[in-house]
Design an enzyme around this catalytic site. Structure first.
Site, short mmCIF file in Angstrom:
data_model
loop_
_atom_site.label_atom_id
_atom_site.label_comp_id
_atom_site.label_asym_id
_atom_site.label_seq_id
_atom_site.Cartn_x
_atom_site.Cartn_y
_atom_site.Cartn_z
CE LYS A 23 4.68 7.50 -1.24
NZ LYS A 23 3.88 7.80 -0.05
CE LYS A 39 3.49 6.79 6.64
NZ LYS A 39 3.36 7.76 5.52
CB SER A 57 -5.99 4.25 1.83
OG SER A 57 -5.75 5.34 0.97
CB THR A 108 -2.96 12.81 5.24
OG1 THR A 108 -3.19 11.73 4.34
CG2 THR A 108 -1.55 12.73 5.76
CE LYS A 120 -4.13 1.75 0.22
NZ LYS A 120 -3.76 2.56 -0.96
#
Ligand code: NAD
Length: 419
Positions: free
Chosen positions: A102, A90, A348, A186, A66
């Site tokens: 990423k 995270k 998400s 966020t 993710k």
């Protein structure tokens, strides 16, 4: 030094507190895979240019990869691997069932027309469609990508794979299966972490705040929503900046004024407030400094100018390791990126679940659940902070590391296989 090597040093500090098997440690030293593609894109004037694009899946022990997709001239393999590394820890710190990934394209998105952005975004999916997917790796927005880009990417993925695999990408427009509240997640999630820390812990950590004043670097998707919630809760945002510079008002900036001026001038003007540079903003005498733009902005060169009592990392990797050590020595309370900015990946996750089970959350439910997840993760990290007597960054890595190692170790380790 390579960004990934720098990032891994943050993990090194946590090793002895996580009580993990050395095999798990060894696995986490290397990205599982990084794919690089060359993407040809024809510009509006007919010119064909080739762009370098990447996707890194750093570790998928806890679930599918993710992580966002970034469009920025600094994007390269090392950059993506470091960002995917942070995503790994995270997700684990938040206790959501994802690994870390990423991606990105080395491009200055500001120079592209809308049509070029669409072509490039779809070309990215054409190149990576076989290595991403709902159970493999689920992209999301990052710097210079947004819900429209996710919509284009989703429609391209759907065209290639068929059906309606809405859970292949998060951060989509709500009309295409996106979730309410993803845009603000966020920034709001960060604010929930900050409130938990300030209300329950900051004094116990020996930090006394004056007026909860905030200086914010970066006024994009993350910074704008963080400022919005800070204002709603009565905090004073005295300075904001972006790549062109910033504005300052000791009594607090008028956010509506700032947002209006920014929208009318493509981010170049601020309405009221006196103009300041990014370096001046970082050195302001405020309670809370919030870097919410890019990596490596607090460095050994400027760390001694920092006067804030709390550094709250909404950006990924805004503080170099050297500067981090100095901040800790000076008694500045640093809230690490993997905790502070995890709200986006948490919502998400809600979007991915919603796309799989068809049950839609309201905005109120999203924000309530986000608050609960962020507060729980903050309490868990603070338990380790007090237990081990280490900075919150090390405490959060120890928490995350233990969870990933736990998943590895239940499959057996060296001792088990030697009988
Ligand atoms: P964005 O592109 O929407 O905004 C970036 C902001 O940073 C803009 O205001 C830009 O002008 C500013 N900026 C860029 N270069 C700068 C410089 N050299 N100096 C000062 N300001 C500069 O990006 P975003 O989504 O808001 O992401 C910001 C940070 O938050 C990034 O580090 C990103 O990785 C991190 N983050 C984003 C999300 C998300 O959901 N978007 C989630 C977690 C972490």
């Amino acid at each position: 030094m390579a960004m990934l090597d720098e990032a891994k040093k943050q993990l090194d500090a946590a090793f002895k507190y996580a009580a993990i098997d050395p095999e798990s440690w060894e696995r986490l030293q290397y990205p599982q895979r990084t794919i690089q593609c060359s993407i040809p894109m024809r510009h509006d004037d007919g010119t064909l240019r080739i762009y370098k694009a990447f996707r890194c899946q750093y570790d998928t022990t806890l679930g599918p990869g993710k992580g966002g997709i970034r469009y920025h001239p600094a994007v390269d393999r090392d950059h993506c691997e470091a960002l995917a590394f942070w995503m790994t820890f995270k997700c684990a710190a938040m206790k959501i069932p994802f690994g870390g990934a990423k991606g990105g394209i080395c491009v200055d998105a500001k120079t592209l027309s809308h049509r070029e952005m669409e072509r490039l975004s779809k070309a990215y999916i054409d190149a990576f469609a076989d290595v991403i997917g709902p159970d493999i790796d689920i992209p999301a927005p990052d710097m210079y990508t947004d819900e429209r880009v996710m919509g284009w990417m989703y429609s391209e993925y759907r065209k290639i794979k068929g059906g309606h695999p809405k859970d292949c990408i998060t951060g989509k427009p709500t009309a295409l299966g996106g979730i309410e509240g993803r845009n603000s997640s966020t920034g709001y999630g960060g604010f929930f972490v900050l409130e938990t820390l300030l209300n329950d812990y900051i004094e116990k950590c020996g930090v006394t705040l004056r007026d909860r004043s905030i200086a914010l670097q970066g006024f994009g998707k993350v910074g704008t929503w963080f400022a919005d919630m800070a204002r709603q809760k009565g905090y004073k945002v005295v300075a904001i900046s972006n790549e062109y510079g910033g504005a300052y008002n000791k009594k607090g900036l008028d956010l509506d004024d700032v947002i209006k001026a920014q929208a009318m001038t493509g981010g170049r003007e601020w309405g009221s407030g006196s103009l300041i540079t990014n370096e001046e903003l970082l050195g302001l005498d405020v309670d809370i400094l919030v870097p919410a733009a890019i990596e490596n902005v607090i460095t050994s060169l400027n760390v001694n100018n920092i006067k804030a009592k709390v550094v709250f990392e909404l950006a990924n990797g805004p503080t170099t390791n050297e500067a981090d050590a100095v901040l800790n020595e000076k008694g500045v309370f640093v809230v690490p990126d993997i905790l502070a900015n995890a709200g986006g990946v948490v919502v998400s996750y809600f979007e991915w679940v919603q796309n799989r089970n068809g049950v839609q959350k309201t905005l109120e439910e999203v924000n309530e659940d986000l608050n609960r997840v962020m507060a729980t993760a903050t309490h868990k990290a603070m338990e380790r902070y007090f237990e081990h007597g280490v900075p919150l960054r090390t405490a959060t890595y120890a928490l995350a590391l233990r969870r990933i190692a736990g998943a590895n170790e239940c499959l057996g380790n060296k001792g088990y296989f030697r009988g």
